[in-house]
Design a protein around this motif. Structure first.
Motif, PDB file in Angstrom:
ATOM      1  N   MET A 124       0.564  -0.718  -0.162  1.00 46.78           N
ATOM      2  CA  MET A 124       0.091   0.274  -0.670  1.00 46.78           C
ATOM      3  C   MET A 124       1.142   1.944  -0.490  1.00 46.78           C
ATOM      4  N   VAL A 125       1.773   1.551   0.585  1.00 40.72           N
ATOM      5  CA  VAL A 125       3.338   2.120   0.550  1.00 40.72           C
ATOM      6  C   VAL A 125       4.082   1.665   1.065  1.00 40.72           C
ATOM      7  N   ASP A 126       4.639   2.306   0.220  1.00 40.54           N
ATOM      8  CA  ASP A 126       6.160   1.821  -0.125  1.00 40.54           C
ATOM      9  C   ASP A 126       8.002   2.754   0.978  1.00 40.54           C
ATOM     10  N   LEU A 127       7.799   2.915   2.083  1.00 39.87           N
ATOM     11  CA  LEU A 127       8.913   3.821   3.211  1.00 39.87           C
ATOM     12  C   LEU A 127      10.134   3.827   2.470  1.00 39.87           C
TER      13      LEU A 127
ATOM     14  N   ARG B  51      -5.743  26.099   3.511  1.00 39.21           N
ATOM     15  CA  ARG B  51      -5.057  24.706   3.593  1.00 39.21           C
ATOM     16  C   ARG B  51      -6.172  24.071   5.106  1.00 39.21           C
ATOM     17  N   ALA B  52      -6.058  22.557   4.885  1.00 42.44           N
ATOM     18  CA  ALA B  52      -6.643  21.870   5.751  1.00 42.44           C
ATOM     19  C   ALA B  52      -6.072  22.230   7.243  1.00 42.44           C
ATOM     20  N   GLY B  53      -6.385  22.577   8.397  1.00 43.36           N
ATOM     21  CA  GLY B  53      -6.390  23.067   9.513  1.00 43.36           C
ATOM     22  C   GLY B  53      -6.190  23.953   9.702  1.00 43.36           C
ATOM     23  N   ALA B  54      -6.880  25.085   8.605  1.00 45.08           N
ATOM     24  CA  ALA B  54      -6.862  26.801   8.663  1.00 45.08           C
ATOM     25  C   ALA B  54      -8.206  27.179   8.937  1.00 45.08           C
ATOM     26  N   ILE B  55      -8.937  26.722   8.656  1.00 49.46           N
ATOM     27  CA  ILE B  55     -10.344  27.865   8.751  1.00 49.46           C
ATOM     28  C   ILE B  55     -11.477  27.344  10.248  1.00 49.46           C
ATOM     29  N   GLY B  56     -11.217  26.086  10.726  1.00 46.45           N
ATOM     30  CA  GLY B  56     -11.390  26.094  12.184  1.00 46.45           C
ATOM     31  C   GLY B  56     -10.864  26.182  13.061  1.00 46.45           C
ATOM     32  N   ASP B  57     -11.391  26.327  14.605  1.00 45.98           N
ATOM     33  CA  ASP B  57     -11.054  26.813  16.169  1.00 45.98           C
ATOM     34  C   ASP B  57      -9.603  25.758  15.743  1.00 45.98           C
ATOM     35  N   ILE B  58      -9.314  24.815  15.266  1.00 43.66           N
ATOM     36  CA  ILE B  58      -8.442  24.172  15.622  1.00 43.66           C
ATOM     37  C   ILE B  58      -7.976  22.590  14.393  1.00 43.66           C
ATOM     38  N   GLY B  59      -6.957  22.398  13.696  1.00 44.18           N
ATOM     39  CA  GLY B  59      -6.701  21.685  13.602  1.00 44.18           C
ATOM     40  C   GLY B  59      -6.040  20.467  14.524  1.00 44.18           C
ATOM     41  N   CYS B  60      -6.174  19.400  13.267  1.00 49.61           N
ATOM     42  CA  CYS B  60      -5.827  17.860  13.985  1.00 49.61           C
ATOM     43  C   CYS B  60      -4.856  17.588  13.027  1.00 49.61           C
ATOM     44  N   PHE B  61      -3.030  17.172  13.066  1.00 52.95           N
ATOM     45  CA  PHE B  61      -2.821  16.378  12.056  1.00 52.95           C
ATOM     46  C   PHE B  61      -1.701  15.088  12.674  1.00 52.95           C
ATOM     47  N   SER B  62      -1.316  13.987  12.156  1.00 55.11           N
ATOM     48  CA  SER B  62      -0.773  12.579  12.518  1.00 55.11           C
ATOM     49  C   SER B  62       0.166  12.687  11.860  1.00 55.11           C
ATOM     50  N   PHE B  63       1.106  11.590  12.319  1.00 52.98           N
ATOM     51  CA  PHE B  63       2.785  12.481  11.069  1.00 52.98           C
ATOM     52  C   PHE B  63       2.932  10.489  11.467  1.00 52.98           C
ATOM     53  N   PHE B  64       1.866   9.792  11.824  1.00 55.04           N
ATOM     54  CA  PHE B  64       2.929   8.549  11.487  1.00 55.04           C
ATOM     55  C   PHE B  64       2.789   8.228  10.468  1.00 55.04           C
ATOM     56  N   PRO B  65       3.804   6.933  10.133  1.00 58.65           N
ATOM     57  CA  PRO B  65       4.598   7.268   8.824  1.00 58.65           C
ATOM     58  C   PRO B  65       4.231   6.656   7.653  1.00 58.65           C
TER      59      PRO B  65
END
Length: 374
Positions: free
Chosen positions: A11-14, A176-190
């Motif tokens: 699915m993903v090749d890191l 961009r995502a994370g700039a419209i609502g009160d808060i934006g949440c991001f994951s940096f899972f591999p």
């Protein structure tokens, strides 16, 4: 179908990605080792600054992972027992879990059939005087219909948290995502579009008061060492992961472009046989996943597996039918679009380094399967 023997297609090749970014990552990691700073150091601070600039917000707070980002955001609004938070049932478990972990009640709303995101037209019917927030999930790398959602939130004075864990770099009307609502949440899972080599996450906001509170909450509710004004969490962005992300961030837009090219080739190949992912004109889809829908999804997955091609189901069981949420007393049939989608959806391999040759092999298997099952 090509008889060409290929190595397994994941699915993903890191590993392929690492071949490109290995040297800058090693240099960045060496700087951390030489500095002796491992927690709340200069790399994490630099990443916060750089990602905030990329998203287009003044503030960012690095945290331990995407799930913590969601939970800390709810804590920043003092959401807890007796409160309700509206969200989608068609998302990764963490979205609902974070709501439950702070003691609040998840309230689900069915999805839009075309984009798989929260259907804004259904939100008002579940708002009560206990509704404190909406967690909007930008699923698969496509942003939800934010204009309508923000209008409803403003009307009822409820907070909006963007679960952008799959959507860094995605856009809605050029924002961009994370700039419209009160808060934006991001994951940096591999496996994310911008991934660390371990767990890592980040929160964005336009509001200084929220930023200052989140900075305390992620560090045991402390602003000054050993002095605690809030009950917080231990959720600090690891300095090594920050170093890796800093080295990879300059490649993000290139990788997103390559994902879109892979998606374009899939869509061009399948559009006559399958409904391709819907991308409204005002959205910038970044294709964290490329998903197709078909009745005999499981059979296609088996066929792909037989040819050493990975596929995945995101997600096989909507949140309202998960055993862990039985206490909410939802039942099968409550959210028919989410339930139908969960039975039909299949994600195909997509990553920046997926070669045209390998993708052609995936396409040939899918097309042959569709032809033989018409």
């Amino acid at each position: 179908m090509s008889n060409h023997s290929l190595t397994p297609i994941p699915m993903v090749d890191l590993k392929e990605e690492l071949a490109l970014v290995r040297n800058p990552i090693l240099a960045s990691l060496t700087e951390v080792l030489d500095s002796g700073e491992y927690i709340l150091g200069t790399k994490a601070a630099q990443l916060e600054e750089d990602v905030a600039r990329y998203i287009g917000v003044p503030y960012a707070v690095g945290v331990g992972n995407g799930t913590d980002a969601l939970q800390l955001s709810l804590m920043a609004f003092d959401i807890g027992p007796g409160d309700e938070v509206i969200t989608t049932p068609f998302t990764f478990f963490a979205t609902g879990e974070a709501i439950a972990q702070v003691g609040a009640t998840p309230v689900f709303v069915d999805i839009d059939e075309a984009t798989y995101n929260l259907d804004p037209s259904r939100i008002e019917e579940v708002i009560t005087d206990r509704t404190k927030a909406i967690i909007v999930v930008h699923l698969y790398g496509q942003m939800a219909e934010m204009k309508s959602i923000m209008e409803v939130a403003k009307k009822y004075q409820i907070k909006v948290i963007e679960d952008a864990c799959q959507a860094i770099g995605s856009e809605y009307n050029g924002v961009r995502a994370g700039a419209i609502g009160d808060i934006g949440c991001f994951s940096f899972f591999p496996s994310k579009n911008l991934g660390a080599y371990g767990d890592a996450g980040l929160i964005t906001t336009n509001q200084q008061s929220l930023y200052e509170k989140l900075m305390q909450l992620r560090n045991h509710g402390s602003e000054q060492k050993y002095y605690h004004t809030l009950l917080g969490m231990n959720s600090r962005l690891d300095e090594f992961q920050a170093a890796i992300l800093l080295a990879k961030l300059p490649y993000l837009d290139i990788f997103l472009h390559q994902r879109k090219e892979v998606a374009r080739r899939y869509t061009e190949s399948f559009h006559q046989q399958l409904r391709p992912p819907s991308v409204p004109q005002n959205r910038g889809h970044t294709f964290h996943q490329y998903c197709i829908e078909l009745d005999n999804r499981d059979e296609l997955a088996l066929e792909l597996n037989k040819h050493k091609v990975a596929s995945a189901i995101y997600y096989p069981i909507p949140l309202h039918l998960q055993v862990a949420f039985q206490y909410l007393n939802y039942k099968e049939g409550d959210f028919p679009i989410a339930e139908k989608t969960a039975k039909r959806i299949l994600a195909l391999p997509i990553y920046p380094m997926l070669s045209i040759q390998k993708q052609a092999y995936v396409i040939s298997i899918v097309k042959e399967f569709l032809e033989s099952n018409r």
